[in-house]
Scaffold this motif. Sequence first.
Motif, PDB file in Angstrom:
ATOM      1  N   ARG B  21       0.825  -1.199   0.000  1.00  0.00           N
ATOM      2  CA  ARG B  21       0.000   0.000   0.000  1.00  0.00           C
ATOM      3  C   ARG B  21       0.869   1.263   0.000  1.00  0.00           C
ATOM      4  NH1 ARG B  21      -0.585   1.784   5.262  1.00  0.00           N
ATOM      5  NH2 ARG B  21      -1.582  -0.160   5.902  1.00  0.00           N
ATOM      6  N   GLU B  62      -6.864 -11.626   1.092  1.00  0.00           N
ATOM      7  CA  GLU B  62      -7.712 -10.451   0.916  1.00  0.00           C
ATOM      8  C   GLU B  62      -9.024 -10.807   0.220  1.00  0.00           C
ATOM      9  OE1 GLU B  62      -7.639  -6.864   1.589  1.00  0.00           O
ATOM     10  OE2 GLU B  62      -6.720  -8.038   3.165  1.00  0.00           O
ATOM     11  N   ARG B  66     -12.608 -10.214   1.990  1.00  0.00           N
ATOM     12  CA  ARG B  66     -13.567  -9.347   1.343  1.00  0.00           C
ATOM     13  C   ARG B  66     -14.858 -10.082   1.002  1.00  0.00           C
ATOM     14  NH1 ARG B  66     -11.290  -5.781  -3.449  1.00  0.00           N
ATOM     15  NH2 ARG B  66      -9.739  -5.451  -1.836  1.00  0.00           N
ATOM     16  N   LEU B  90     -17.717  -0.292   0.373  1.00  0.00           N
ATOM     17  CA  LEU B  90     -16.417  -0.948   0.295  1.00  0.00           C
ATOM     18  C   LEU B  90     -15.303   0.098   0.188  1.00  0.00           C
ATOM     19  CD1 LEU B  90     -15.662  -4.131  -1.721  1.00  0.00           C
ATOM     20  CD2 LEU B  90     -14.053  -2.255  -1.843  1.00  0.00           C
ATOM     21  N   HIS B  91     -15.509   1.071  -0.658  1.00  0.00           N
ATOM     22  CA  HIS B  91     -14.495   2.106  -0.828  1.00  0.00           C
ATOM     23  C   HIS B  91     -14.235   2.833   0.493  1.00  0.00           C
ATOM     24  CE1 HIS B  91     -12.227   5.364  -2.744  1.00  0.00           C
ATOM     25  NE2 HIS B  91     -12.951   6.206  -2.013  1.00  0.00           N
ATOM     26  N   GLU B  93     -14.857   1.840   3.551  1.00  0.00           N
ATOM     27  CA  GLU B  93     -14.312   0.986   4.605  1.00  0.00           C
ATOM     28  C   GLU B  93     -12.874   0.547   4.320  1.00  0.00           C
ATOM     29  OE1 GLU B  93     -18.567  -0.995   6.005  1.00  0.00           O
ATOM     30  OE2 GLU B  93     -17.010  -2.249   5.133  1.00  0.00           O
ATOM     31  N   GLU B  94     -12.568   0.384   3.051  1.00  0.00           N
ATOM     32  CA  GLU B  94     -11.270  -0.195   2.711  1.00  0.00           C
ATOM     33  C   GLU B  94     -10.241   0.860   2.313  1.00  0.00           C
ATOM     34  OE1 GLU B  94     -10.859  -3.827   2.426  1.00  0.00           O
ATOM     35  OE2 GLU B  94     -12.781  -3.896   3.458  1.00  0.00           O
ATOM     36  N   ALA B  97      -7.616   1.715   4.990  1.00  0.00           N
ATOM     37  CA  ALA B  97      -6.728   0.570   5.164  1.00  0.00           C
ATOM     38  C   ALA B  97      -5.845   0.369   3.931  1.00  0.00           C
ATOM     39  CB  ALA B  97      -7.543  -0.691   5.434  1.00  0.00           C
ATOM     40  N   THR B  99      -6.444  -1.355   1.215  1.00  0.00           N
ATOM     41  CA  THR B  99      -6.389  -2.723   0.716  1.00  0.00           C
ATOM     42  C   THR B  99      -6.640  -2.802  -0.787  1.00  0.00           C
ATOM     43  OG1 THR B  99      -8.689  -2.969   1.366  1.00  0.00           O
ATOM     44  CG2 THR B  99      -7.027  -3.788   2.890  1.00  0.00           C
ATOM     45  N   VAL B 100      -7.498  -1.921  -1.296  1.00  0.00           N
ATOM     46  CA  VAL B 100      -7.746  -1.936  -2.739  1.00  0.00           C
ATOM     47  C   VAL B 100      -6.530  -1.395  -3.479  1.00  0.00           C
ATOM     48  CG1 VAL B 100      -9.381  -1.384  -4.544  1.00  0.00           C
ATOM     49  CG2 VAL B 100     -10.148  -1.447  -2.183  1.00  0.00           C
TER      50      VAL B 100
END
Lengths: 207, 207
Positions: B21, B62, B66, B90-91, B93-94, B97, B99-100
């Motif tokens: 990330r 992941e 997810r 999702l955007h 929340e993630e 972090a 993750t995406v």
Amino acid sequence: MTSTRIPTRTRILEAALAALRDEGIAGISARTIARYGDFNQALIFYHFGSVDALLVAVARSESERRSALYAEALRDVTSLRELVAVARRLHEEEFQAGTVAALTQMIAGAVGTAELAQGIREAFEPWTKLVGESIARVLADTPYVGILPEGDLTTAVAALFLGIELLVGLDPDAAAGESLFTTMESVATLVDGLLLHVVPEPDPSRP
Amino acid sequence: MTSTRIPTRTRILEAALAALRDEGIAGISARTIARYGDFNQALIFYHFGSVDALLVAVARSESERRSALYAEALRDVTSLRELVAVARRLHEEEFQAGTVAALTQMIAGAVGTAELAQGIREAFEPWTKLVGESIARVLADTPYVGILPEGDLTTAVAALFLGIELLVGLDPDAAAGESLFTTMESVATLVDGLLLHVVPEPDPSRP
DNA sequence: GTCTATAGTCGGATAGAC
DNA sequence: GTCTATCCGACTATAGAC
């Protein structure tokens, strides 16, 4: 092809683009690029100073080339279907050369390297401006001018096409062929109808 | 936080995600990852065999996490607006972090490394299947079932959201805030109307 | 402008002590 | 399972011959 008449600066730019396309940003190095162009690795530092600076130069060069090639077509766009048609043409013309894939790799590589990110952003400003103006024309004379923010739509359109190239890199079969863009043209035609408040009949034989 | 009770395997996976990330795929190495998790670099090879294998394990982990978190919400989706709402959740929340963004980096890194590409593709198969099924439900009971290929639409939706994360990495301001997803929800609502052949406010004066 | 050579750093991966 | 130590290849960047 590898004629000596081509200036070294250009050869380096082209080699960098090819290396980026084939090896990805993770595989990029002065040595990799030099291998692709069959020149000495030290020349990169003489002509560009650093590998990152070379990548920014590639972005600038690609942005200019692309603007020159597609500015005219983009200026004629007044519907979403036409915009997708230009995108399709761009995809077909640039896919084999892998220039969009190379750009995708550069953008991905810009994460965590602030100056590289800024360089690439600036390099592509003229291009994003062109796309933004096309979207503005698509929206003009529809009931949604001033309701749907053009900036967000431009971002979404740019994101869509970058994402496609990213996925094509992951699975060449998934987005290969005519199908994906044909489908998007169908969807665009439907949305164009919506924008004009005219709902077209479903067409069983996709154009 | 860095409690000894957490198994090393997990700590390595989390460190790899954080490194991906923050540093991007171009900055990934066993040593970088080890620095992020404050463990010995050699442990990566003991537990995963190679850095690439670790990345595939991250993708698998992941994908499972997810799927578990969003499967329920995705199963309720029957309209494009609802699908975008899940994407927005999702955007939100993630995103913090990252993750995406990490996934995006992995996909970008998979170019030119066939086995890494295959590993990531397989890891995310359950997830793409879930999204594909949601899109199938959106199309169901509309006049466009069987006309618009679900596979292409799934690819386009996935590409859109990957591309957004890619652009956010390039320019955090561009796609930040609520605006982008709010706009996409508006567009989705309009398209939902189109899918049901219900035009919000017919305007006969317009051809 | 282009080459060779090289300094100095960082990388994947392994051997072997504990 | 985790550590230290290490091999060795690849990397960026520069110095200096040509």
